[in-house]
Design an enzyme around this catalytic site. Structure first.
Site, PDB file in Angstrom:
ATOM      1  CG  HIS A  21      15.257 -41.788  62.485  1.00 21.58           C
ATOM      2  ND1 HIS A  21      16.309 -40.893  62.371  1.00 21.58           N
ATOM      3  CD2 HIS A  21      14.359 -41.423  61.537  1.00 21.58           C
ATOM      4  CE1 HIS A  21      16.052 -40.035  61.394  1.00 21.58           C
ATOM      5  NE2 HIS A  21      14.877 -40.338  60.873  1.00 21.58           N
TER       6      HIS A  21
ATOM      7  CE  LYS B 297      16.733 -31.456  66.911  1.00 18.19           C
ATOM      8  NZ  LYS B 297      17.548 -31.250  65.710  1.00 18.19           N
ATOM      9  CB  THR B 298      22.604 -32.396  73.160  1.00 13.66           C
ATOM     10  OG1 THR B 298      23.393 -32.339  71.955  1.00 13.66           O
ATOM     11  CG2 THR B 298      22.176 -33.840  73.413  1.00 13.66           C
TER      12      THR B 298
ATOM     13  CE  LYS C 101      10.252 -32.340  58.791  1.00 17.22           C
ATOM     14  NZ  LYS C 101       9.444 -33.542  58.857  1.00 17.22           N
TER      15      LYS C 101
ATOM     16  CB  THR D  90      16.558 -35.769  55.264  1.00 16.56           C
ATOM     17  OG1 THR D  90      16.332 -36.347  56.554  1.00 16.56           O
ATOM     18  CG2 THR D  90      15.237 -35.752  54.499  1.00 16.56           C
TER      19      THR D  90
ATOM     20  CG  HIS E 279      18.003 -38.162  64.386  1.00 16.85           C
ATOM     21  ND1 HIS E 279      16.794 -38.259  65.050  1.00 16.85           N
ATOM     22  CD2 HIS E 279      17.733 -37.518  63.225  1.00 16.85           C
ATOM     23  CE1 HIS E 279      15.833 -37.696  64.335  1.00 16.85           C
ATOM     24  NE2 HIS E 279      16.381 -37.235  63.217  1.00 16.85           N
TER      25      HIS E 279
ATOM     26  CE  LYS F 153      12.466 -32.049  67.470  1.00 17.83           C
ATOM     27  NZ  LYS F 153      12.560 -31.268  66.221  1.00 17.83           N
TER      28      LYS F 153
ATOM     29  CG  ASP G 281       4.902 -37.156  62.854  1.00 16.18           C
ATOM     30  OD1 ASP G 281       4.971 -38.392  63.009  1.00 16.18           O
ATOM     31  OD2 ASP G 281       5.852 -36.470  62.461  1.00 16.18           O
TER      32      ASP G 281
ATOM     33  NE  ARG H 210      12.493 -33.146  53.649  1.00 18.75           N
ATOM     34  CZ  ARG H 210      12.165 -34.304  54.195  1.00 18.75           C
ATOM     35  NH1 ARG H 210      12.171 -34.437  55.506  1.00 18.75           N
ATOM     36  NH2 ARG H 210      11.832 -35.336  53.444  1.00 18.75           N
TER      37      ARG H 210
ATOM     38  CD  GLN I  30       3.971 -41.617  54.300  1.00 19.58           C
ATOM     39  OE1 GLN I  30       4.522 -40.531  54.349  1.00 19.58           O
ATOM     40  NE2 GLN I  30       3.557 -42.262  55.383  1.00 19.58           N
TER      41      GLN I  30
END
Length: 427
Positions: free
Chosen positions: A46, A232-233, A80, A38, A43, A229, A194, A84, A173
């Site tokens: 992962h 994330k920044t 989600k 995506t 990041h 989370k 998840d 998306r 999947q």
């Protein structure tokens, strides 16, 4: 090395299907994890799955990394709250190639029987017609079975609902697992907790379609100790691609980890042994202010994601901003990298010709750039020894700043007190 035990002591294991450990003890077993393309980079979110594949291969098993060229066109509803945006095939192809290059930095693709392999589920879906799919795959799983999945139920109970496209994701999947089981001998699918529902759908499809047996294993979803989370920044996600997140910012993300998180994350994200980590914990507890765990964590992961040279630059950058580091290492640095170090630092611009002619330091800081609100305040702080240019104390209010002060023929670093930096750009 026992793969499951390795995940257990590192605190990574979440769920494991009965019989999985016994299957893994039979010899070299093939297993896979999927990555949806995506974006054109993975990041830090992962990294848990990347580390899972690293440990899987280190235990002697054969890892497959599935880049979801087909599933990326659908979108996984797991975790989600809304659907998306779907990406074009050109963008997905570009993203896949970028992700492949990143994964190749972590896994060994040339080590014999357990060499890693990369696969793209678009290769087996591109010729699969809709009618063939619902006849050969869809008939094996009931709607009741599919609706019982948490990822589906939560969306159906919410305000946005769920499209048929997303509802069908678990079938797609699930077929990935079936295809890899049948054609590549993959007996195990792994993923974040998840993904349990989607993975089990695959094992069920294998059982119902061919009477086969396959296994599932999931890892913990990483969260910060304070509940915020992971990954994330303030500026967004922390990416593995240096063009998206500079090695300096990447290093800082790990270095600024809390003590509680560092003790958890050093087990998950490094390859250090249990004995090495326990020794570091003892050292850290004796002098927490030295941040031994954070430094070890940041060093290990920055070198493996980027390089030792990038790590050294990140350390020097940190020492420059927060310690007594020299300005010399900035000379010759790429402009974008230098600007990344001073991201968040106030920038001022002056004419390069004016610097070439020489500017009185008080005029530069208290009039041309407004580092100080007035020249009188600039004078007062210079006289008090509280102003530095390029990490060197300004000796007198009469000092002149000229082209000799320019870093890379363009930049001057002004410092007010110990922590207040300003970047002056001469153009």
């Amino acid at each position: 090395m026992n793969f499951v035990e390795e995940l257990r002591w590192r605190g990574m294991l979440h769920d494991i299907m009965p019989g999985t450990e016994e299957k893994l003890n039979e010899g070299v077993i093939a297993g896979y994890i999927g990555f949806d393309p995506t974006a054109d980079s993975l990041h830090v979110g992962h990294l848990t799955q990347i580390m899972t594949l690293i440990h899987f291969q280190a235990a002697g098993h054969k890892p497959y990394a599935l880049v979801g060229g087909a599933t990326g066109m659908v979108g996984d509803p797991s975790g989600k709250s809304e659907e998306r945006n779907l990406l074009s095939s050109d963008i997905l192809t570009h993203n896949q190639e970028c992700i492949k290059r990143q994964l190749e930095k972590f896994l060994d693709f040339d080590c014999g029987a357990n060499s890693a392999e990369m696969v793209n589920n678009y290769d087996w879906f591109k010729q699969f017609s809709f009618l063939d799919f619902i006849r050969d795959v869809g008939k094996h799983l009931t709607v009741n079975y599919m609706m019982a999945k948490d990822s589906v139920r939560r969306r159906l109970e919410g305000d946005t609902g769920m499209s048929f496209t997303e509802f069908s994701y678990q079938l797609v999947q699930g077929y990935d697992f079936y295809y890899l089981w049948k054609h590549k001998g993959c007996f195990l699918q792994m993923g974040g907790s998840d993904q349990w529902g989607n993975i089990v759908t695959g094992t069920e499809l294998i059982r119902r379609k061919d009477g086969g047996t396959a296994f599932a294993l999931t890892t913990q979803l990483i969260k910060k100790a304070d509940g915020t989370k992971f990954g994330k920044t303030e500026s967004g996600a922390v990416w593995l691609d240096p063009a998206r997140t500079s090695p300096y910012k990447f290093y800082q993300f790990w270095l600024n980890t809390s003590d509680a998180d560092a003790k958890t994350w050093i087990r998950i994200f490094t390859l250090k042994t249990k004995e090495e980590i326990e020794a570091l914990e003892v050292e850290h507890d004796q002098a927490p202010h030295l941040r031994v765990l954070q430094k070890a964590l940041a060093k290990d992961i920055t070198i493996r994601v980027h390089s030792e040279a990038e790590y050294e630059t990140a350390v020097k950058s940190s020492e420059f901003l927060f310690g007594n580091g020299s300005v010399e290492f900035l000379n010759g640095m790429a402009e974008n990298d230098l600007l990344e170090i001073f991201d968040g630092v106030e920038h001022f611009q002056v004419a390069k010709a004016e610097v070439g002619n020489g500017i009185n330091v008080v005029d530069l800081l208290g009039e041309r750039t407004r580092v100080f609100p007035s020249k009188s305040e600039a004078k007062k702080m210079i006289q008090g020894g509280g102003v530095s240019i390029n990490k060197a104390k300004v000796g007198a209010i009469e000092d002149t700043i000229n082209a000799d002060y320019l870093i890379n023929d363009k930049f001057i670093v002004a410092q007010k007190g110990k922590k207040n930096y300003y970047l002056i750009i001469a153009e």
